[in-house]
Structure formats: C-alpha cells, structure tokens
Design an enzyme around this catalytic site. Sequence first.
Site: not given
Ligand code: PMP
Length: 414
Positions: A131, A208, A211, A234, A372
């Site tokens: 991401h 990270d 997920q 999430k 993203c």
């Molecule tokens: N890393 C991953 C793998 C994600 O799926 C997401 C959210 N789509 C993020 C980072 C970013 O999370 P946040 O927008 O809650 O900071």
Amino acid sequence: MTATTSTPTDFDVRRIRADFPLLARRVHGKPLVYLDNANTSQKPLAVIEAMNTHYREHNANVSRAVHQLGEEATAAYEGTRDKLARFINADSRDELILTSGTTQSTNLVAYSYALPRLQAGDTILTSVMEHHANIVPWQLVAARSGATVKAAPISERGELIVEQYIDLLTPEVKLACVTHVSNVLGTVNPVREIAKACRKRGIPLLVDGSQAVPHRPVDVQALGCDFYAFTGHKMLAPTGTGALWAKAEHLEAMPPFFGGGEMIREVRFSATTFAAPPHKFEAGTPNIAGFVGMSAAIDYYQSLGFEAIQAWEQQLLAYATERLHEIPGLRIIGEAAEKEPVISFLIDGAQATDLATLLDLEGVAVRSGHHCAHPLMQFYGVPATLRASLAFYNTLEEMDAFVAALLKVRRLLR
Ligand code: PMP
C-alpha cells in the site's frame, strides 16, 4: 453450486449480523451486500454504544485532570492500550503508541526512526505489493537523506518472491518493510521467515498489519519483527484509531515526531525534556472516544475467537472464488496459496469502475480502482481492479447475490 447446497457451519452468522445495524440497510432498494471490508469494516453495536456512553457519561480529557471524569476517561483510554498489548502479545504496554492509523504509524517510523539514521547510499527495502502507506513515507525520507527505496518482486500469482527479498537485504538496507497481508491480493506473507533473515543481518523489519489484524491472531513477539503498524477502522473500531507497536529499544532511541502537550517531562526555553515512551510519541489530545470504541472492538473479536472467524472467512473465500470462476472472461488477480478473504478481479471487455457503479445499483458495495497500490497495478499492467473484500459477517447467500449481480451487470455492459 449455490449456497443452498453447501453445508451450514456452526458459525452463527445470522446472530452476528444482528450486532451490526448497518448490515440491515437497503441500498437503491436492494438489500445491502457489503464487500468493501478491506477499505473499512462495519461497526458492531457494542462499539457504537461504547462511544456513545463515553460522550454521555465519561467525557473529559485524558491525563490532565484529577477530577472523576478525567480519571474515568484516562482509565478507559489507557485500558485500550493494555488490551491492545495483550491482543497482539506485546511484551509491554509501553511498546504501543496509539495513532490515528497505519499511515500515521509508518510516517512516525519514517521521520523518527529512519530519517535520523539514513545517509546517502542507504536503502529502505519494501515490496511491489505494498500500500502507498508503506512506500511513500520511505520515499519522502529517502529524498531528504540521499537514500533510495527498493522494492522486492512478486510472482504472477501474487506471492512475494521471498528468496529475492532476502537477497536484497544487503548491508546498505537500514530498514526492511513488508505487508503482512496484501490489501489487493489477499496474499499472506511469510513474515516470520523474513523477520528471521532480517535479524540475522541486523536489519530492523517493519510490518504493515492493516489487513492482517482483522482476520488472524497476531503475535508480534512470535513474528519477530521490530515494528508492527495497524489501523483500527478495518477491525471494527472507529476511524481515526490505530497503533504502532515497536520494540522498546527502538522507542527509547527514537526522538519525538510531533511536539506539544502531554509528550514532555519539562519544557524550558533552554532545553525541553521528554516523557518516556509511549507518551513521548503522543502529543496533543488523542481520539479518546475512538479508542474507547476500539476497546469494545477487541472484546467483540475475542467473544467470537479467531479460530471460528478464520474457519468461516476461509469458507466464504473458497466459495466466492469458486463461484466467480463460473463467470466467463473473469480473471482473478492474486492466487497465492495462503490468502485472507480478498478477491481482486477483472472481467474481459468491462471497465472495473463501470462494473462497480452498476453493482452499487444492485446493492453490492465493492471497490474499484488502484487500491492505493500503483506499483502493483503497474506490475499487472492494469489501471484498476475490482475488489470484493469479505468479513466474518458476510454470508454464502451474499456471495450468490454478488455473483448474480455481476452476471447481470456484465450483460448490461456488452
Ligand atoms: N496498509 C494497508 C495494507 C492498507 O490496506 C491500508 C488501508 N487501505 C493502509 C495501509 C492505510 O491505512 P489507513 O488509511 O487507515 O492509515
């Protein structure tokens, strides 16, 4: 195969759904089928009520007042830190920084851990499936220091090529980063193996966990990483909540990122001294009600248990994957051997965004776009995918409704 032919399990999804008021909604006159859980999960009543009760009965700022309400709010906020520490098996509650989410967590590591250490010629290693929150902060600090960001490759099936990741762990690498679970592919990465290779070379590893935490039990000590970032929204908790877990030795050595109230020991114009971790990294008034909600979210996960959650989600994933394969011209992007319940796909001759817009009219909420993850889209040579991401409160009947809606909208686009 349709849902009616499959064996029901003892996971009482009907009862569970009753805990999520929003799931009873209709959208465009159709029952909602919410398959955008990797984007954000829905919230159980217990979380909504916990936040309401906080504002109705306990609202005050934390750590600043000696009055009763201040003590109640502080106890609730700090109680979430305790609960989170147990939830991910941190060695100590002081290793948990409460943040607004993964993005704040990775940026904190970028500016407070990486930037002071980086020199020209150094490298930060990440992967093609990340991401942007696990790419762009590293690029920003690399640009300031003359370092570079390298990305480990993945296979066509959407699996990290672990041997190549490990080969890239050269002495110039000052920080290695990887996602636990891909938000686009659902791939579960072998974090323990990567962490072991990093430890052998003395390279700290950031994971990270955005997920992963909603779907599987996480034990940061067993994983063997140095930093673990995740987001609350999430995992049933309110938006604007999240955390960074880091080994105490790193937090001790890291300078503060944000300055302000609550993060100091003493402020003088000659020199200011800082509070110990975790408070050193929590300047200003936090999202108190949000963390009260997060506490209820953790309780909710624990009341179900991850064993039952995983069994049900894997059943949903297998069933949805099988049904999607029935659709002519549908291609699944991400076929790793170990996946969490995320399915990205494309359909020949139809734009992902058009499909998502038409699915919405059928009450089906999926996400279309780059998720993203531009470098991952570039790897597959596509601008976007459709993504159905599931949660434990989804049903087999919803998978049937989703496939039926897809077949219908696909015909409309021909
Ligand atoms: N890393 C991953 C793998 C994600 O799926 C997401 C959210 N789509 C993020 C980072 C970013 O999370 P946040 O927008 O809650 O900071």
